[in-house]
Design a protein around this motif. Structure first.
Motif, PDB file in Angstrom:
ATOM      1  N   ILE A 146      10.471  -1.162  18.138  1.00 25.26           N
ATOM      2  CA  ILE A 146       9.045  -0.910  17.913  1.00 25.26           C
ATOM      3  C   ILE A 146       8.826  -0.900  16.406  1.00 25.26           C
ATOM      4  O   ILE A 146       9.481  -0.134  15.682  1.00 25.26           O
ATOM      5  N   ILE A 147       7.946  -1.781  15.942  1.00 23.78           N
ATOM      6  CA  ILE A 147       7.726  -1.923  14.490  1.00 23.78           C
ATOM      7  C   ILE A 147       6.441  -1.210  14.101  1.00 23.78           C
ATOM      8  O   ILE A 147       5.346  -1.609  14.537  1.00 23.78           O
ATOM      9  N   ALA A 148       6.564  -0.162  13.287  1.00 24.99           N
ATOM     10  CA  ALA A 148       5.393   0.601  12.824  1.00 24.99           C
ATOM     11  C   ALA A 148       5.459   0.782  11.313  1.00 24.99           C
ATOM     12  O   ALA A 148       5.071   1.836  10.787  1.00 24.99           O
ATOM     13  N   VAL A 149       5.958  -0.234  10.620  1.00 23.79           N
ATOM     14  CA  VAL A 149       6.021  -0.218   9.159  1.00 23.79           C
ATOM     15  C   VAL A 149       4.807  -0.965   8.605  1.00 23.79           C
ATOM     16  O   VAL A 149       4.096  -1.627   9.354  1.00 23.79           O
ATOM     17  N   PRO A 150       4.526  -0.862   7.298  1.00 23.95           N
ATOM     18  CA  PRO A 150       3.391  -1.594   6.720  1.00 23.95           C
ATOM     19  C   PRO A 150       3.554  -3.107   6.882  1.00 23.95           C
ATOM     20  O   PRO A 150       4.676  -3.605   7.040  1.00 23.95           O
ATOM     21  N   ALA A 151       2.429  -3.818   6.816  1.00 26.57           N
ATOM     22  CA  ALA A 151       2.420  -5.263   7.059  1.00 26.57           C
ATOM     23  C   ALA A 151       3.477  -6.007   6.246  1.00 26.57           C
ATOM     24  O   ALA A 151       4.188  -6.865   6.776  1.00 26.57           O
ATOM     25  N   GLN A 152       3.596  -5.666   4.976  1.00 27.24           N
ATOM     26  CA  GLN A 152       4.475  -6.457   4.102  1.00 27.24           C
ATOM     27  C   GLN A 152       5.957  -6.267   4.435  1.00 27.24           C
ATOM     28  O   GLN A 152       6.784  -7.087   4.043  1.00 27.24           O
ATOM     29  N   SER A 167      16.000  -8.082  21.319  1.00 30.20           N
ATOM     30  CA  SER A 167      15.375  -9.297  21.856  1.00 30.20           C
ATOM     31  C   SER A 167      13.954  -9.063  22.366  1.00 30.20           C
ATOM     32  O   SER A 167      13.339  -9.968  22.933  1.00 30.20           O
ATOM     33  N   VAL A 168      13.459  -7.838  22.177  1.00 30.20           N
ATOM     34  CA  VAL A 168      12.093  -7.489  22.587  1.00 30.20           C
ATOM     35  C   VAL A 168      11.480  -6.675  21.451  1.00 30.20           C
ATOM     36  O   VAL A 168      12.072  -5.701  21.002  1.00 30.20           O
ATOM     37  N   ILE A 169      10.302  -7.097  20.976  1.00 34.36           N
ATOM     38  CA  ILE A 169       9.668  -6.378  19.874  1.00 34.36           C
ATOM     39  C   ILE A 169       8.247  -5.998  20.237  1.00 34.36           C
ATOM     40  O   ILE A 169       7.462  -6.849  20.676  1.00 34.36           O
ATOM     41  N   TRP A 170       7.937  -4.711  20.070  1.00 32.14           N
ATOM     42  CA  TRP A 170       6.558  -4.238  20.209  1.00 32.14           C
ATOM     43  C   TRP A 170       6.069  -4.003  18.783  1.00 32.14           C
ATOM     44  O   TRP A 170       6.534  -3.094  18.109  1.00 32.14           O
ATOM     45  N   ASN A 171       5.163  -4.852  18.356  1.00 38.00           N
ATOM     46  CA  ASN A 171       4.769  -4.894  16.954  1.00 38.00           C
ATOM     47  C   ASN A 171       3.399  -4.292  16.698  1.00 38.00           C
ATOM     48  O   ASN A 171       2.390  -4.784  17.229  1.00 38.00           O
ATOM     49  N   PHE A 172       3.328  -3.260  15.898  1.00 37.58           N
ATOM     50  CA  PHE A 172       2.069  -2.612  15.559  1.00 37.58           C
ATOM     51  C   PHE A 172       1.563  -3.005  14.174  1.00 37.58           C
ATOM     52  O   PHE A 172       0.483  -2.594  13.770  1.00 37.58           O
ATOM     53  N   ALA A 173       2.346  -3.785  13.441  1.00 37.40           N
ATOM     54  CA  ALA A 173       1.902  -4.197  12.096  1.00 37.40           C
ATOM     55  C   ALA A 173       0.975  -5.401  12.222  1.00 37.40           C
ATOM     56  O   ALA A 173       1.188  -6.268  13.074  1.00 37.40           O
ATOM     57  N   PRO A 174      -0.059  -5.474  11.374  1.00 33.79           N
ATOM     58  CA  PRO A 174      -1.058  -6.547  11.478  1.00 33.79           C
ATOM     59  C   PRO A 174      -0.568  -7.863  10.863  1.00 33.79           C
ATOM     60  O   PRO A 174      -1.170  -8.384   9.926  1.00 33.79           O
ATOM     61  N   VAL A 175       0.549  -8.367  11.389  1.00 32.20           N
ATOM     62  CA  VAL A 175       1.070  -9.669  10.946  1.00 32.20           C
ATOM     63  C   VAL A 175       1.578 -10.433  12.150  1.00 32.20           C
ATOM     64  O   VAL A 175       1.964  -9.826  13.154  1.00 32.20           O
ATOM     65  N   THR A 176       1.588 -11.751  12.046  1.00 33.55           N
ATOM     66  CA  THR A 176       2.179 -12.580  13.096  1.00 33.55           C
ATOM     67  C   THR A 176       3.649 -12.763  12.744  1.00 33.55           C
ATOM     68  O   THR A 176       3.985 -13.372  11.729  1.00 33.55           O
ATOM     69  N   LEU A 177       4.539 -12.199  13.560  1.00 30.18           N
ATOM     70  CA  LEU A 177       5.969 -12.283  13.265  1.00 30.18           C
ATOM     71  C   LEU A 177       6.506 -13.675  13.585  1.00 30.18           C
ATOM     72  O   LEU A 177       6.067 -14.315  14.550  1.00 30.18           O
TER      73      LEU A 177
END
Ligand SMILES: NC(=O)c1ccc[n+]([C@@H]2O[C@H](COP(=O)([O-])OP(=O)(O)OC[C@H]3O[C@@H](n4cnc5c(N)ncnc54)[C@H](O)[C@@H]3O)[C@@H](O)[C@H]2O)c1
Ligand SMILES: NC(=O)c1ccc[n+]([C@@H]2O[C@H](COP(=O)([O-])OP(=O)(O)OC[C@H]3O[C@@H](n4cnc5c(N)ncnc54)[C@H](O)[C@@H]3O)[C@@H](O)[C@H]2O)c1
Lengths: 207, 207
Positions: A146-152, A167-177
């Motif tokens: 689970i990614i909850a770090v700043p966008a950069q 192999s599974v990411i739940w992304n809360f940062a406002p970027v397209t990984l």
């Protein structure tokens, strides 16, 4: 295979049937299921037909059977261990939230880069230095991050997670990984919802 | 009128064009817009045609013009004042988040029911007793409410907000609110996303 809009209604149906199960109600009507998902009863029946579920006309669905069928289809009883990276305001709220456990999510580790946070307790977990993440993810065979770090910081964190075996990411940062094709990513983009709500206000005010 | 999936990509396009605008890049290509929204360039062009936008072949879209067009269409420059009710773990994270301001959201007041929280500062705002909400919403003519209270309190809070004049609700509680037809509601349901991600894992493991 089930269309996205139908799939997204299934957890809402699950919420009602598990509530009804707690209340020992033997049957759950398609009408009530429709009210909880804001769709007509006929739509409910179409959605549940993807699970091979048919209700009894005038009665509805067997609560217990439907609950189990939804749990299996959605994989809710499968334990999904996750590490959470970025224990800021949002990360802390996610880490403390009891509501994800009923979907099988178990947060097994918290990681941050800020020395002021490392070593702090959040609930029953101690925040660890993000340098320890690769070793622990491999040892515990964690599949989800689970990614909850700043966008950069998000892309770098994603790559680190993937190199460690995630192999599974739940992304809360406002970027397209940018990730390899085998990695499942769910973007949680509150800003997109705010922007679409903003657009609806514009439309309403122009009407 | 624009289909939902296209509408939901517009804020992603906006994110890229405003970044390019900061970097003083005169043009933004449909290829790059497509990469940020995970769709082919042709899809981007179809989406932007709903705004009456046409790019220059081989060049792309005028960054500044497209940015302004998206801001207008999505209503991002319109100030949306909101009150937030429920300043717990999630509410606090939302109240402190600087990222919503670029979409025009301005949180004007924080309300809670817990005496231990009332009077506390969160950022520049002081948490107020929820009993003061109706008066302040009417006086400040606030049109939007953000609900971050527990599930069992959400419907009551929604009714209180609506009686006070609120006509737009951003709901983070895991319940389906019952509201009059003129009230816009956006449900932010993290559990639905977790459940659909869980289903994707099931499908992948069975493949
Ligand atoms: N707070 C919200 O309501 C909200 C809403 C929408 C989106 N988001 C997004 O969620 C993310 C977190 O938001 P927040 O408000 O909690 O921010 P925050 O600044 O409070 O927290 C970020 C945390 O990440 C840590 N961090 C930074 N780089 C790291 C790295 N490389 N490895 C490990 N940890 C690292 C920081 O030390 C900090 O503790 C941001 O991307 C934000 O855009 C937040
Ligand atoms: N924390 C998360 O990550 C997360 C994720 C998904 C959904 N949610 C949902 O968001 C909501 C808040 O979650 P949380 O983790 O912040 O919970 P929390 O218990 O930390 O916060 C709830 C806050 O609401 C206040 N409150 C209760 N009744 C109220 C009322 N009638 N008027 C005003 N304030 C009232 C409480 O005093 C408390 O401060 C819940 O509905 C939860 O299901 C939270």
């Amino acid at each position: 295979s089930i269309p996205q809009p139908s799939l997204r209604r299934l957890p809402l149906y699950y919420r009602l049937v598990s509530l009804n199960h707690d209340k020992k109600l033997a049957y759950t009507s398609s009408r009530d299921l429709g009210l909880t998902a804001n769709v007509p009863a006929a739509r409910v029946r179409k959605d549940l037909s993807y699970l091979g579920e048919r209700g009894r006309p005038g009665v509805g669905y067997d609560t217990e059977l439907l609950m189990q069928r939804l749990e299996t289809f959605l994989g809710l009883i499968n334990d999904k261990e996750a590490v959470l990276v970025g224990v800021g305001n949002l990360g802390r709220a996610l880490a403390l939230y009891p509501g994800f456990a009923r979907y099988g999510l178990k947060i097994a580790g918290l990681f941050d880069i800020d020395p002021a946070k490392i070593g702090q307790m959040v609930g029953t977990l101690k925040i660890m230095d993000q340098s320890r993440l690769p070793d622990l993810v491999r040892r515990w065979r964690i599949q989800m991050g689970i990614i909850a770090v700043p966008a950069q910081a998000a892309q770098g964190v994603a790559e680190k997670l993937i190199r460690s075996g995630i192999s599974v990411i739940w992304n809360f940062a406002p970027v397209t990984l940018v990730v390899p094709p085998y990695v499942l990513v769910k973007d949680e983009d509150l800003a997109v919802d705010l922007a679409t709500l903003s657009h609806q206000i514009v439309e309403r005010d122009q009407a």
